[in-house]
Design an enzyme around this catalytic site. Sequence first.
Site, PDB file in Angstrom:
ATOM      1  N   GLY A 193       1.137  -6.006   5.076  1.00  0.00           N
ATOM      2  CA  GLY A 193       0.107  -6.102   6.098  1.00  0.00           C
ATOM      3  C   GLY A 193      -1.314  -6.033   5.576  1.00  0.00           C
ATOM      4  O   GLY A 193      -2.246  -6.410   6.282  1.00  0.00           O
ATOM      5  N   GLU A 194      -1.499  -5.545   4.337  1.00  0.00           N
ATOM      6  CA  GLU A 194      -2.845  -5.390   3.801  1.00  0.00           C
ATOM      7  C   GLU A 194      -3.391  -6.722   3.296  1.00  0.00           C
ATOM      8  O   GLU A 194      -2.711  -7.451   2.565  1.00  0.00           O
ATOM      9  CB  GLU A 194      -2.844  -4.363   2.674  1.00  0.00           C
ATOM     10  CG  GLU A 194      -2.432  -2.967   3.118  1.00  0.00           C
ATOM     11  CD  GLU A 194      -2.406  -1.988   1.965  1.00  0.00           C
ATOM     12  OE1 GLU A 194      -3.194  -2.171   1.020  1.00  0.00           O
ATOM     13  OE2 GLU A 194      -1.592  -1.060   1.991  1.00  0.00           O
ATOM     14  N   ALA A 195      -4.630  -7.020   3.663  1.00  0.00           N
ATOM     15  CA  ALA A 195      -5.237  -8.297   3.297  1.00  0.00           C
ATOM     16  C   ALA A 195      -5.330  -8.476   1.785  1.00  0.00           C
ATOM     17  O   ALA A 195      -5.121  -9.578   1.272  1.00  0.00           O
ATOM     18  CB  ALA A 195      -6.626  -8.405   3.928  1.00  0.00           C
ATOM     19  N   LYS A 251      -3.349  -7.339  -0.538  1.00  0.00           N
ATOM     20  CA  LYS A 251      -2.032  -7.659  -1.093  1.00  0.00           C
ATOM     21  C   LYS A 251      -1.670  -9.118  -0.809  1.00  0.00           C
ATOM     22  O   LYS A 251      -1.152  -9.823  -1.679  1.00  0.00           O
ATOM     23  CB  LYS A 251      -0.971  -6.721  -0.514  1.00  0.00           C
ATOM     24  CG  LYS A 251      -1.115  -5.274  -0.960  1.00  0.00           C
ATOM     25  CD  LYS A 251       0.019  -4.415  -0.420  1.00  0.00           C
ATOM     26  CE  LYS A 251      -0.085  -2.976  -0.936  1.00  0.00           C
ATOM     27  NZ  LYS A 251       1.035  -2.132  -0.464  1.00  0.00           N
ATOM     28  N   ILE A 252      -1.936  -9.554   0.417  1.00  0.00           N
ATOM     29  CA  ILE A 252      -1.675 -10.955   0.757  1.00  0.00           C
ATOM     30  C   ILE A 252      -2.513 -11.874  -0.120  1.00  0.00           C
ATOM     31  O   ILE A 252      -2.046 -12.911  -0.591  1.00  0.00           O
ATOM     32  CB  ILE A 252      -1.976 -11.214   2.248  1.00  0.00           C
ATOM     33  CG1 ILE A 252      -1.054 -10.367   3.132  1.00  0.00           C
ATOM     34  CG2 ILE A 252      -1.805 -12.688   2.590  1.00  0.00           C
ATOM     35  CD1 ILE A 252      -1.351 -10.476   4.611  1.00  0.00           C
TER      36      ILE A 252
END
Length: 341
Positions: free
Chosen positions: A237-239, A241-242
């Site tokens: 969910g963390e930007a 990480k994406i």
Amino acid sequence: FQHKWFVMRALAKICADPQIIVDIYLNYDCDMSLDNIFERLVNVISRIAQGHLLEWGLNPQQEHSLQHKGMECLVSILKCLVEWSKDMYKRPELPSSDKPDDDKQEEDVTLNKSGLLVRSGSMSSLASGLTDDPEEFEHIKKQKSILEQGIEKFNQKPKKGIQFLQEAGLLGTSPGDVAKLFHTDERLSKTRIGEMLGDEAEFCKEIMYAYVDQLEFTDLDFVKALRVFLAGFRLPGEAQKIDRLMLKFAQRYYEDNPQMDIFASADTCYVLAYSIIMLTTDLHNDQVRNKITKQGYIRMNAGINDNKDLPQDFLEAIYDEIATNEKRKKYRLRLCVDTTA
């Protein structure tokens, strides 16, 4: 009741065949990457034989019939094991301690298809069917039990699970070994895999790079390649990480498809991948009321190709693919971003 009775009759026939019973145990329960089918079968039949059938809503006569058939299955399994053991003692193999030195020298530690470390003297002999050494089977079962503990630990805390498997000697220490395990073992939590691949720790980054490099995107259209990439894990969910995951995907896709002149650089692939994630979430999330239109999606991607626009028909095809086919795909874009993080 009739359906359950037919199933029990079929199980009774299976349990009465010594070869089938032994094959199930060797090919499933003694395989590091498969479920323990024999163990599960015995556990289910044991529950039936003991009469744990209250939730099935049976009358006493029906319950008694199933109990009797379950007991019959268990007795048949025991007879099969006795027959197998008799056959083994009629033609005993050499004990492992009495094997020639050449065999010991050939024994080595290798990687199986799941990236797990196994001894050639155990798994390879099982696969070839050249020996029926109970000690080997027991050794493999112990290894598998340790592996299952490691998987359980991974599904709770990924780094501890990986550390446990490595310390147990079941997993190599290189990022490629861990990445291969992520690709091949379906018992691992896809959410936890996504968390570890997106982690900022250096070793996690190396695992993520190896994970993506083990994929093949050559000649795949962009949306299909993105589906292949996301099939093995859930996006965290963390930007940040994406962002790391999308950057590596874009780089790999661009390198695998140099013949595609539609993209000016890997940066274009990166922005487009992000826009597809946003489009999928927008169109297929029931909480989003005002859905983005096709023209809105085209405007959203204006100037992303080195300050130029991607072809309109290309973007329209992506929009139509996501809008009409996404829910029917076997490997949907599971972005299905994990919002619990």
